[in-house]
Motif scaffolding. Structure first.
Motif, PDB file in Angstrom:
ATOM      1  N   ASP A  76       8.856  16.983  -8.616  1.00 44.24           N
ATOM      2  CA  ASP A  76       8.232  17.496  -7.390  1.00 44.24           C
ATOM      3  C   ASP A  76       6.985  16.694  -7.027  1.00 44.24           C
ATOM      4  O   ASP A  76       6.728  16.430  -5.849  1.00 44.24           O
ATOM      5  N   GLU A  77       6.222  16.286  -8.018  1.00 43.35           N
ATOM      6  CA  GLU A  77       5.017  15.487  -7.789  1.00 43.35           C
ATOM      7  C   GLU A  77       5.388  14.125  -7.204  1.00 43.35           C
ATOM      8  O   GLU A  77       4.758  13.654  -6.249  1.00 43.35           O
ATOM      9  N   LEU A  78       6.414  13.505  -7.750  1.00 47.76           N
ATOM     10  CA  LEU A  78       6.865  12.212  -7.222  1.00 47.76           C
ATOM     11  C   LEU A  78       7.322  12.369  -5.777  1.00 47.76           C
ATOM     12  O   LEU A  78       6.955  11.565  -4.921  1.00 47.76           O
ATOM     13  N   ASP A  98       6.261   7.466  -0.450  1.00 50.35           N
ATOM     14  CA  ASP A  98       6.635   7.103   0.917  1.00 50.35           C
ATOM     15  C   ASP A  98       8.105   6.720   0.973  1.00 50.35           C
ATOM     16  O   ASP A  98       8.761   6.874   1.999  1.00 50.35           O
ATOM     17  N   ILE A  99       8.605   6.206  -0.147  1.00 51.91           N
ATOM     18  CA  ILE A  99      10.008   5.833  -0.276  1.00 51.91           C
ATOM     19  C   ILE A  99      10.485   6.340  -1.627  1.00 51.91           C
ATOM     20  O   ILE A  99       9.885   6.033  -2.656  1.00 51.91           O
ATOM     21  N   VAL A 100      11.546   7.140  -1.622  1.00 49.85           N
ATOM     22  CA  VAL A 100      12.135   7.687  -2.849  1.00 49.85           C
ATOM     23  C   VAL A 100      13.447   6.954  -3.089  1.00 49.85           C
ATOM     24  O   VAL A 100      14.317   6.935  -2.215  1.00 49.85           O
ATOM     25  N   VAL A 101      13.575   6.348  -4.268  1.00 51.12           N
ATOM     26  CA  VAL A 101      14.775   5.585  -4.615  1.00 51.12           C
ATOM     27  C   VAL A 101      15.462   6.248  -5.804  1.00 51.12           C
ATOM     28  O   VAL A 101      14.831   6.466  -6.837  1.00 51.12           O
ATOM     29  N   LEU A 102      16.735   6.551  -5.662  1.00 51.63           N
ATOM     30  CA  LEU A 102      17.523   7.103  -6.761  1.00 51.63           C
ATOM     31  C   LEU A 102      18.297   5.986  -7.435  1.00 51.63           C
ATOM     32  O   LEU A 102      19.134   5.335  -6.791  1.00 51.63           O
ATOM     33  N   THR A 103      18.012   5.764  -8.713  1.00 53.35           N
ATOM     34  CA  THR A 103      18.749   4.795  -9.533  1.00 53.35           C
ATOM     35  C   THR A 103      19.216   5.470 -10.817  1.00 53.35           C
ATOM     36  O   THR A 103      19.536   4.793 -11.787  1.00 53.35           O
ATOM     37  N   CYS A 104      19.253   6.777 -10.804  1.00 53.18           N
ATOM     38  CA  CYS A 104      19.570   7.564 -11.999  1.00 53.18           C
ATOM     39  C   CYS A 104      21.082   7.661 -12.215  1.00 53.18           C
ATOM     40  O   CYS A 104      21.858   7.514 -11.276  1.00 53.18           O
ATOM     41  N   PRO A 105      21.487   7.944 -13.451  1.00 49.58           N
ATOM     42  CA  PRO A 105      22.913   8.188 -13.691  1.00 49.58           C
ATOM     43  C   PRO A 105      23.292   9.573 -13.166  1.00 49.58           C
ATOM     44  O   PRO A 105      22.416  10.415 -12.945  1.00 49.58           O
ATOM     45  N   GLY A 119       0.787  -1.224   0.000  1.00 48.82           N
ATOM     46  CA  GLY A 119       0.000   0.000   0.000  1.00 48.82           C
ATOM     47  C   GLY A 119       0.819   1.273   0.000  1.00 48.82           C
ATOM     48  O   GLY A 119       0.289   2.362  -0.239  1.00 48.82           O
ATOM     49  N   LYS A 120       2.112   1.186   0.261  1.00 52.12           N
ATOM     50  CA  LYS A 120       2.968   2.381   0.240  1.00 52.12           C
ATOM     51  C   LYS A 120       3.292   2.743  -1.202  1.00 52.12           C
ATOM     52  O   LYS A 120       3.239   1.913  -2.102  1.00 52.12           O
ATOM     53  N   THR A 121       3.651   4.003  -1.409  1.00 51.96           N
ATOM     54  CA  THR A 121       4.039   4.471  -2.730  1.00 51.96           C
ATOM     55  C   THR A 121       5.555   4.519  -2.831  1.00 51.96           C
ATOM     56  O   THR A 121       6.221   5.180  -2.033  1.00 51.96           O
ATOM     57  N   LEU A 122       6.073   3.788  -3.806  1.00 51.33           N
ATOM     58  CA  LEU A 122       7.500   3.736  -4.092  1.00 51.33           C
ATOM     59  C   LEU A 122       7.767   4.675  -5.256  1.00 51.33           C
ATOM     60  O   LEU A 122       7.215   4.503  -6.340  1.00 51.33           O
ATOM     61  N   GLY A 123       8.595   5.678  -5.037  1.00 50.18           N
ATOM     62  CA  GLY A 123       8.970   6.619  -6.092  1.00 50.18           C
ATOM     63  C   GLY A 123      10.376   6.303  -6.566  1.00 50.18           C
ATOM     64  O   GLY A 123      11.306   6.248  -5.756  1.00 50.18           O
ATOM     65  N   ILE A 124      10.520   6.088  -7.861  1.00 54.66           N
ATOM     66  CA  ILE A 124      11.827   5.727  -8.418  1.00 54.66           C
ATOM     67  C   ILE A 124      12.268   6.824  -9.378  1.00 54.66           C
ATOM     68  O   ILE A 124      11.545   7.165 -10.316  1.00 54.66           O
ATOM     69  N   ALA A 178       7.292   6.588 -11.051  1.00 54.48           N
ATOM     70  CA  ALA A 178       8.690   6.802 -11.420  1.00 54.48           C
ATOM     71  C   ALA A 178       8.839   8.022 -12.311  1.00 54.48           C
ATOM     72  O   ALA A 178       7.856   8.515 -12.878  1.00 54.48           O
ATOM     73  N   THR A 179      10.079   8.498 -12.418  1.00 53.51           N
ATOM     74  CA  THR A 179      10.395   9.522 -13.410  1.00 53.51           C
ATOM     75  C   THR A 179      11.387   8.930 -14.399  1.00 53.51           C
ATOM     76  O   THR A 179      12.207   8.087 -14.063  1.00 53.51           O
ATOM     77  N   LYS A 180      11.261   9.417 -15.629  1.00 49.79           N
ATOM     78  CA  LYS A 180      12.148   8.986 -16.709  1.00 49.79           C
ATOM     79  C   LYS A 180      12.267  10.147 -17.674  1.00 49.79           C
ATOM     80  O   LYS A 180      11.282  10.840 -17.941  1.00 49.79           O
ATOM     81  N   ARG A 181      13.477  10.360 -18.195  1.00 53.13           N
ATOM     82  CA  ARG A 181      13.682  11.467 -19.139  1.00 53.13           C
ATOM     83  C   ARG A 181      12.749  11.367 -20.331  1.00 53.13           C
ATOM     84  O   ARG A 181      12.116  12.334 -20.712  1.00 53.13           O
TER      85      ARG A 181
END
Length: 174
Positions: free
Chosen positions: A97-99, A104-111, A47-52, A75-78
């Motif tokens: 900003d919306e993400l 609830d959890i923000v994950v950075l996997t970006c270059p 139920g949590k929102t995972l932001g990638i 998620a965000t993507k270029r």
């Protein structure tokens, strides 16, 4: 790719299940009684929102794992037109900003690029929920470490799991 995405969930589970506190208490020989209210003792991921942030191979696998935990994945993507995968919603990078506000959890996997250097700064941290966690498995320079330390010290966000730092390895006094 699997090792890094697995590590993301090791960090998430470690923080949400409070494994670090349990280890500290065990070393101190402090045993707490069972708390009957599950929500008071640890968080569940369902139920949590995972932001990638960054939906390459690693981010896409993190999304698949998030779905396996019954999480909502945003998620965000270029270039959103090139994404095919398990995320419930993929936003353009301009909608970061919306993400940040929803996750609830923000994950950075970006270059690390000129656009992602310092991406998580004071302003970004202010947009996150006070209960949010930040997980960084991208590059240390994607996060303003001083701003993060201040945000954690003031309860602006709930916690952070960092696999990488601006100075790696960290100095002994860090």
């Amino acid at each position: 790719r699997n090792a890094v995405s697995d590590h993301v969930f090791a960090l998430i589970l470690g923080l949400t299940r409070m494994i670090h506190n349990a280890c500290d208490n065990q070393r101190k020989k402090v045993w707490r009684p069972m708390i009957s209210d599950v929500a008071a003792r640890e968080e569940e991921l369902a139920g949590k929102t995972l932001g990638i942030i960054g939906m390459g191979h690693i981010g896409s696998r993190v999304a698949r794992l998030g779905k396996a935990f019954d999480m909502q994945v945003v998620a965000t993507k270029r270039d959103t037109s090139t994404y095919e995968g398990p995320a419930d919603e993929v936003l353009s990078s301009e909608r970061l900003d919306e993400l940040l506000a929803r996750a609830d959890i923000v994950v950075l996997t970006c270059p690390l690029t000129p656009q992602t250097r310092g991406l998580i700064d004071r302003d970004a941290l202010k947009k996150m929920k006070s209960t949010a966690l930040l997980i960084n498995v991208a590059r240390g320079a994607c996060v303003d470490e001083e701003a993060l330390l201040q945000a954690l010290a003031h309860g602006q966000i709930a916690g952070a799991g960092l696999d990488t730092f601006l100075e790696d390895p960290l100095a002994p006094e860090s």
